[in-house]
Scaffold this active site. Structure first.
Site, PDB file in Angstrom:
ATOM      1  N   CYS A   2     -45.337  -7.232  11.032  1.00 46.03           N
ATOM      2  CA  CYS A   2     -45.757  -8.447  10.340  1.00 46.03           C
ATOM      3  C   CYS A   2     -47.238  -8.379   9.952  1.00 46.03           C
ATOM      4  CB  CYS A   2     -45.540  -9.651  11.231  1.00 46.03           C
ATOM      5  SG  CYS A   2     -43.897  -9.746  11.927  1.00 46.03           S
ATOM      6  N   ARG A  27     -47.144  -2.354   5.776  1.00 43.21           N
ATOM      7  CA  ARG A  27     -46.777  -2.401   7.190  1.00 43.21           C
ATOM      8  C   ARG A  27     -45.274  -2.585   7.385  1.00 43.21           C
ATOM      9  NH1 ARG A  27     -51.046  -3.642  10.638  1.00 43.21           N
ATOM     10  NH2 ARG A  27     -49.640  -4.716  12.034  1.00 43.21           N
ATOM     11  N   TRP A  75     -41.558  -9.137   9.594  1.00 44.79           N
ATOM     12  CA  TRP A  75     -40.572  -8.077   9.878  1.00 44.79           C
ATOM     13  C   TRP A  75     -39.685  -8.640  10.974  1.00 44.79           C
ATOM     14  CZ3 TRP A  75     -39.033  -4.830  13.924  1.00 44.79           C
ATOM     15  CH2 TRP A  75     -38.337  -3.676  13.552  1.00 44.79           C
ATOM     16  N   ASN A 101     -47.760 -12.704  14.675  1.00 46.06           N
ATOM     17  CA  ASN A 101     -47.319 -11.316  14.864  1.00 46.06           C
ATOM     18  C   ASN A 101     -47.109 -11.111  16.363  1.00 46.06           C
ATOM     19  OD1 ASN A 101     -47.931 -11.026  12.189  1.00 46.06           O
ATOM     20  ND2 ASN A 101     -49.546  -9.497  12.475  1.00 46.06           N
ATOM     21  N   GLY A 102     -46.033 -10.430  16.726  1.00 42.37           N
ATOM     22  CA  GLY A 102     -45.784 -10.159  18.144  1.00 42.37           C
ATOM     23  C   GLY A 102     -44.481 -10.804  18.590  1.00 42.37           C
ATOM     24  N   GLU A 481     -40.128  17.156  12.977  1.00 40.17           N
ATOM     25  CA  GLU A 481     -40.922  16.362  12.036  1.00 40.17           C
ATOM     26  C   GLU A 481     -40.333  16.447  10.622  1.00 40.17           C
ATOM     27  OE1 GLU A 481     -42.939  14.094  12.272  1.00 40.17           O
ATOM     28  OE2 GLU A 481     -44.027  14.007  10.391  1.00 40.17           O
ATOM     29  N   LYS A 485     -39.071  13.162   8.611  1.00 44.22           N
ATOM     30  CA  LYS A 485     -39.671  12.826   7.312  1.00 44.22           C
ATOM     31  C   LYS A 485     -38.571  12.623   6.283  1.00 44.22           C
ATOM     32  CE  LYS A 485     -42.744  11.961   7.806  1.00 44.22           C
ATOM     33  NZ  LYS A 485     -43.691  11.689   8.828  1.00 44.22           N
ATOM     34  N   GLU A 488     -36.269   9.434   7.087  1.00 49.19           N
ATOM     35  CA  GLU A 488     -36.861   8.094   6.993  1.00 49.19           C
ATOM     36  C   GLU A 488     -37.082   7.650   5.561  1.00 49.19           C
ATOM     37  OE1 GLU A 488     -40.587   7.429   9.107  1.00 49.19           O
ATOM     38  OE2 GLU A 488     -41.345   9.381   8.564  1.00 49.19           O
ATOM     39  N   HIS A 504     -24.286  25.619  20.734  1.00 49.49           N
ATOM     40  CA  HIS A 504     -23.733  24.942  21.911  1.00 49.49           C
ATOM     41  C   HIS A 504     -23.057  23.623  21.532  1.00 49.49           C
ATOM     42  CE1 HIS A 504     -25.351  27.873  24.688  1.00 49.49           C
ATOM     43  NE2 HIS A 504     -26.469  27.846  23.981  1.00 49.49           N
ATOM     44  N   LYS A 604     -44.887   0.151   9.462  1.00 50.54           N
ATOM     45  CA  LYS A 604     -45.956   1.133   9.648  1.00 50.54           C
ATOM     46  C   LYS A 604     -46.457   1.142  11.085  1.00 50.54           C
ATOM     47  CE  LYS A 604     -48.931   4.208   8.447  1.00 50.54           C
ATOM     48  NZ  LYS A 604     -48.388   5.574   8.381  1.00 50.54           N
TER      49      LYS A 604
END
Ligand code: AGP
Length: 609
Positions: A2, A27, A75, A101-102, A481, A485, A488, A504, A604
């Site tokens: 947020c 964000r 968010w 926010n939170g 990574e 990338k 996402e 395996h 973000k």
């Protein structure tokens, strides 16, 4: 996640709030809203979806009068994205408006308490209890009412609060979620992130946990948790607004990929002086380093992947055991930490809730915490015993690229620094490492020049449904990574495996045409990785390999396509090899028409557990 902006001054507030929220879009969010006082009443306008929808509703802000207001991008956590659940949340009486926010952890108890006193709730959010509780305590003094409410609230919060009968006041308060205030010629600001105010001023005050701020036309007053007035240091933000703008590039992600040579140089060069690594920002005594029984690296997502590379490198360099843990697991796995443990927290934002929690647990257990952080003055930076900053500048794209690269660079410096102190590398090796590390920026630059080839490869594979990444040792860390990338931002299903592990189980998914990206840069294990490539080729997989000039002759014989990077000492290979993987993910997402800078469901900075 947020975002919060508040403004009071001589200008119309709504356009300024929208402009500030625009700077916070990166964000990640799914709805937005503003509340502006027009002198008589609080007008609250909210909309699910992109900020543009809100902006269209109020004609870019022109349709809302008033010079004092708060705005928010949400968010969703408690309750799906909807107009009702968007912020500002307003109390029943309409007197109190709140942006938050939170997470309010005891919101259900508070809801029960208020419901039993006749308060009706209209949203599914935890934030609504803040608005209702402040209103419950409100007797004409907004700061006092907020203070009483905060006394009962548990959880994390950055809050911006207004009252309908106080047209020229905004109250802010924070705990475990960032909040800044700033003054400029045309007004005073409250924000969750400096980027929201940079167009107006670069002088900001970072509030600490428990601080309250009261913004009025006269200025900003700051109070401690007992409401005693306090003075706070003004910090000057020395990066320019252009760092947070696209500067002609189509996407922030691409701009940030292209900035990597420069930011790696900025992170490394000032720390190598007279052929020595100088980390004068940290304070690890040589006795402490020699007494170390273990190094723990704790991080999330891509920062965790940096930790994976660092584990291989630092263990090799120092001969000390290095354990890497996901921050979200660390706290709950009874970690073995004592005063001989160095806990390295890696975080771009410095506000990742899981990493903050892990840091606090590490300190509680007696460990010494050294953080590698990009955002100056962030919670992780503030709470650590030592901090090494990555000088990546503001990273706006949700998918990290330049922050990842600068984090890697810092782990190299740290590993060589520790090894030198421990005497586990000799003078020649030390000098060779320093010479090699300085070549990284130019080599990254040369890889970026070859981006056309990677764009071509992306055009061959962008329609694939599943893509596997394989590699051994540091190449495995890189595969993780590369795969993250890709998934996402392109939404292609992808998995990364240690190359020897594929057989395996997961090899059962490999069939005719499956794309396997083989990361084969680590010369010592090249032949082993080639055996694994041959295994997937035997199941008719398509193989795109990433190798070095030295690996090319062998790897070329078993690959359908190849990306070749320059040779460099094996310690530093990840800094070169990650760049084509970032570009590949970028071009694939571009060809699939994805929202590259704001991928669905992602934020973000992940400020909730
Ligand atoms: C990577 O592209 C992601 N955006 C994500 O995995 C990120 O690295 C993770 O959330 C950790 O963030 P931090 O570095 O800010 O702590």
């Amino acid at each position: 996640m947020c975002g919060i902006v508040g403004y009071i001054g001589s200008e119309q507030a709504a356009p300024i709030l929208l402009e500030g929220l625009k700077m916070l879009e990166y964000r990640g969010y799914d709805s937005a809203g503003v509340s502006v006082h027009d002198g008589c009443r609080l007008n609250v306008i909210k909309a699910k979806g992109r900020l543009q929808a809100l902006s269209d509703m109020i004609d870019g802000g022109k349709a809302v009068c008033g010079a004092c207001g708060i705005g928010h991008t949400r968010w969703a956590t408690h309750g799906k994205p909807s107009d009702e659940n968007s912020h500002p949340q307003v109390s029943n009486s309409g007197n109190i408006a709140v942006v938050h926010n939170g997470i309010i952890e005891n919101y259900l108890q508070l809801k029960d308490f208020l419901s039993s006193r006749g308060v009706k709730f209209h949203s599914e959010t935890d934030t609504e209890v803040v608005a209702q509780l402040v209103d419950y305590y409100y007797e004409g003094d907004l700061l006092k009412a907020v203070h009483k409410a905060i006394d009962r609230i548990e959880g994390s919060y950055a809050l911006g609060i207004m009252a309908a009968d106080q047209p020229d006041k905004i109250v802010g308060v924070r705990k475990d979620s960032p909040l800044i205030v700033a003054c400029s010629e045309n007004g005073n600001f409250l924000a969750s992130d400096v980027t929201a105010v940079l167009k107006h001023t670069r002088d900001v005050i970072y509030l600490d946990d428990g601080n309250y701020a009261v913004l009025s036309l006269k200025g900003v007053e700051i109070y401690d948790s007992f409401l005693r007035p306090i003075d706070k240091k003004i910090s000057h933000v020395d990066w320019d607004i252009s760092s947070a703008e696209k500067g002609g590039y189509e996407h922030f992600m691409f701009k940030e990929i292209m900035e990597q040579p420069e930011v790696i140089r900025k992170t490394i060069a000032p720390r190598i002086r007279n052929k020595k690594i100088v980390l004068d920002e940290i304070n690890l005594s040589s006795d402490f380093i020699k007494s170390l029984s273990k190094i723990y690296i704790v991080a999330c997502g891509s920062s965790y992947h940096v930790g994976m590379v660092a584990k291989y490198n630092i263990e090799k360099l120092t001969r000390k055991p290095v354990e890497v843990a996901l921050a979200s697991e660390f706290r709950y796995c009874s970690p073995i930490v004592d005063n001989k443990t160095l806990v390295v927290c890696i975080s771009q934002s410095g506000t990742t809730a899981d990493t903050i929690a892990a840091l606090r647990e590490a300190k509680r257990l007696g460990g010494r915490v050294l953080s590698i952080v990009n955002v100056v003055g962030s919670t992780i930076a503030k709470e650590s015993d030592d901090v090494i900053y990555t000088w990546a500048g503001p990273e706006i794209a949700v998918a990290t690229t330049k922050a990842y690269s600068t984090q890697l660079a810092v782990t190299y410096l740290l590993g060589i620094y520790l090894a030198d102190c421990l005497g586990t590398i000799d003078k020649d090796e030390y000098e060779r490492f320093l010479n090699e590390i300085m070549t990284i920026p130019d080599k990254v630059e040369s890889i970026l020049k070859g981006k056309g080839h990677i764009q071509y490869l992306a055009s061959l594979y962008f329609n694939n449904q599943d893509i596997f990444f394989i590699g051994r040792n540091i190449d495995y860390a890189l595969s993780l990574e590369g795969s993250l990338k890709l998934k996402e931002i392109s939404y292609i299903h992808s998995e990364a495996y240690a190359a020897g592990e594929l057989k395996h189980g997961t090899i059962s998914l490999v069939e005719d045409g499956t794309l396997v990206i083989a990361v084969a840069t680590y010369q010592k294990l090249l032949e082993k990785t080639i055996s694994n490539i041959v295994e997937v080729k035997a199941r008719d997989a398509q193989v795109l390999s990433l190798t070095t000039e030295s690996g090319k002759p062998l790897v070329g014989q078993v690959s359908d396509n190849m990306i070749v990077i320059p040779d460099i000492d094996e310690l530093f290979l990840p800094s070169l090899a990650v760049v084509p993987l970032q570009l590949f993910a970028y071009y694939v997402a571009l060809m699939r028409g994805c929202d590259i800078d704001k991928p669905r469901n992602l934020a973000k900075s992940v400020t909730v557990e």
